[in-house]
Design an enzyme around this catalytic site. Structure first.
Site, PDB file in Angstrom:
ATOM      1  N   CYS A  49      13.906 -49.947 -13.053  1.00 39.30           N
ATOM      2  CA  CYS A  49      12.973 -49.680 -12.313  1.00 39.30           C
ATOM      3  C   CYS A  49      11.650 -50.198 -12.454  1.00 39.30           C
ATOM      4  O   CYS A  49      11.126 -49.659 -13.579  1.00 39.30           O
ATOM      5  CB  CYS A  49      12.884 -48.006 -12.228  1.00 39.30           C
ATOM      6  SG  CYS A  49      11.426 -47.503 -11.059  1.00 39.30           S
ATOM      7  N   CYS A  56       8.508 -47.561 -12.489  1.00 36.17           N
ATOM      8  CA  CYS A  56       8.632 -46.575 -13.703  1.00 36.17           C
ATOM      9  C   CYS A  56       8.281 -47.384 -14.991  1.00 36.17           C
ATOM     10  O   CYS A  56       7.595 -46.481 -15.673  1.00 36.17           O
ATOM     11  CB  CYS A  56       9.878 -46.006 -13.718  1.00 36.17           C
ATOM     12  SG  CYS A  56      10.795 -45.610 -12.124  1.00 36.17           S
ATOM     13  N   ASP A  57       8.698 -48.540 -15.151  1.00 33.79           N
ATOM     14  CA  ASP A  57       8.281 -49.159 -16.426  1.00 33.79           C
ATOM     15  C   ASP A  57       7.635 -50.275 -16.631  1.00 33.79           C
ATOM     16  O   ASP A  57       7.622 -50.824 -17.784  1.00 33.79           O
ATOM     17  CB  ASP A  57       9.854 -49.244 -17.071  1.00 33.79           C
ATOM     18  CG  ASP A  57      10.733 -48.020 -17.067  1.00 33.79           C
ATOM     19  OD1 ASP A  57      10.334 -47.059 -17.628  1.00 33.79           O
ATOM     20  OD2 ASP A  57      12.070 -48.103 -16.496  1.00 33.79           O
TER      21      ASP A  57
END
Length: 410
Positions: free
Chosen positions: A139, A142-143
């Site tokens: 993701c 997300c990261d």
């Protein structure tokens, strides 16, 4: 110590999954005054929530996943839709009232919409599982920020891989995309490909696959295999993002009788109906051509509307048919043929004039197909109307509309 009994909560409509499809269904369900529940185990908004940039949703030429799905959530809640964060443990679709249990609650409803979406496919190559969370990610939203000024490898060449790769490039120093195809061939849309080729941080390794990921406590490099020559080369990097396809979230439905395709997606009709009565499937989990937010929203709207009509049909069946204190003549007609309603009206006239002790009820076949199916009625080019006799809630016969109606009813 005895376990506390599950609290039972009853709804008109339960939606499994809170992505765009589920939220759209929640909006339509709530607006139709159905007591509607959305059960979501993760972030409301689903995979769309993790998308940093959205440029193709009508009316929102430049938005983000959190922004767009946040608006959808607020809209659903405005119409009275309840949203809860829980994980489904067991599912039972065998009765008229469907039963879904979580760790704390037992939910029931006559109609369920499955909007569980998909999750990232795992390739299972050496090092992938070991370094997940320590350099391996799925993701970008997300990261990506954790790879500031680092070298990141992206695996995949579809829309998600290329677009998310360019987003990661906002943080990383360099992006290397591992592509299975010949030089210059990507699976993404042309606009994204053109942008990626011009991007100063985007680099491509063609005719190749990822063979392994290695490192000590975190990712330090990968082994890249050329599929033409078989040659394997080391490539130093600090992160690996996988965008190699999606897997439908349907494993929890095994044993319910629900049909799925060979890849696990759920086939439906145009009304989003599955093979099980009262069960609908929408969004990315459905077996369909295009998986986009726009198509997911359309699926959700259609399913909620179909579910509303289904629920009303079930109430009609129970109140006016199954519990009828008199023999019932249930007539099916269709607006597709001019003579259809005429045939039904002719039967009603005979009953009224003869004083026969029958209750009559008419149904538009195009809107009451669930009811028609329940009693084995099918209208087509050769059969434009049907009148069946129901006694004690069961089909006792069908009238020959070309014959003497009065004599058949005596």
């Amino acid at each position: 110590m005895a376990r506390k009994p599950l609290e039972e909560k009853n709804y008109d409509l339960i939606i499994l999954g809170g992505g765009p499809a589920g939220l759209a269904a929640g909006i339509y369900g709530g607006r139709a005054k159905m007591n509607t529940l959305i059960i979501e185990k993760g972030s409301v908004g689903g995979r769309a929530f993790t998308t940093r940039e959205i440029v193709n949703y009508p009316g929102f030429p430049d938005t983000t996943g959190p922004e767009l799905t946040g608006i959808m959530r607020d809209h659903a809640e405005k119409f009275g839709c309840t949203i809860t964060k829980e994980t489904i443990k067991t599912v039972d679709f065998s009765d008229d009232m469907k039963v879904l249990t979580t760790r704390k609650n037992k939910y029931t409803a006559p109609a369920v919409i499955i909007a569980t979406g998909t999750e990232a496919r795992v390739l299972g190559i050496p090092g992938e599982k070991e370094f997940t969370g320590d350099g391996v990610a799925y993701c970008a939203t997300c990261d990506a920020e954790f790879f500031q000024d680092q070298h990141v490898v992206v695996v995949g060449s579809g829309d998600q891989a290329i677009e998310e790769g360019m987003f990661i490039a906002k943080f990383a120093e360099k992006i290397t995309v591992i592509v299975l195809h010949e030089e210059g061939i990507l699976d993404c849309n042309k606009q994204a490909a053109e942008r990626a080729f011009k991007h100063p941080k985007m680099n491509f390794v063609w005719n190749s696959v990822l063979d392994a990921i290695y490192g000590e406590d975190s990712v330090e490099g990968v082994k890249v295999k050329n599929v033409k020559t078989g040659e394997i080369n080391d490539l130093a990097c600090q992160g690996v993002f996988f965008f190699v396809g999606l897997v439908p979230q349907t494993a929890f439905l095994e044993g319910t009788g629900l049909e799925t395709s060979s890849r696990g997606y759920i086939p439906t009709t145009d009304l989003m109906e599955t093979n099980l009565e009262g069960i609908y499937a929408v969004g990315d989990v459905r077996d369909k051509y295009l998986r986009q937010i726009a198509t997911a929203v359309g699926d959700g709207a259609t399913a909620a509307t179909a579910a509303e009509r289904f629920i009303e049909e079930q109430k009609d069946i129970q109140e006016n048919i199954m519990n009828s204190d008199k023999p019932l003549l249930l007539s099916f007609w269709t607006p597709d043929y001019d003579d259809s309603l005429e045939k039904v009206n002719a039967v009603d006239k005979v009953v009224a004039e003869s004083g026969l002790d029958y209750k009559t009820m008419e149904a538009d076949y195009t809107r009451k197909k669930t009811l028609a199916s329940k009693f084995g009625v099918e209208l087509n080019d050769n059969k434009h109307a049907a009148v069946i006799i129901i006694k004690d809630g069961k089909k006792a016969g069908e009238l020959d509309l070309a014959g003497d109606i009065a004599s058949q009813l005596k």
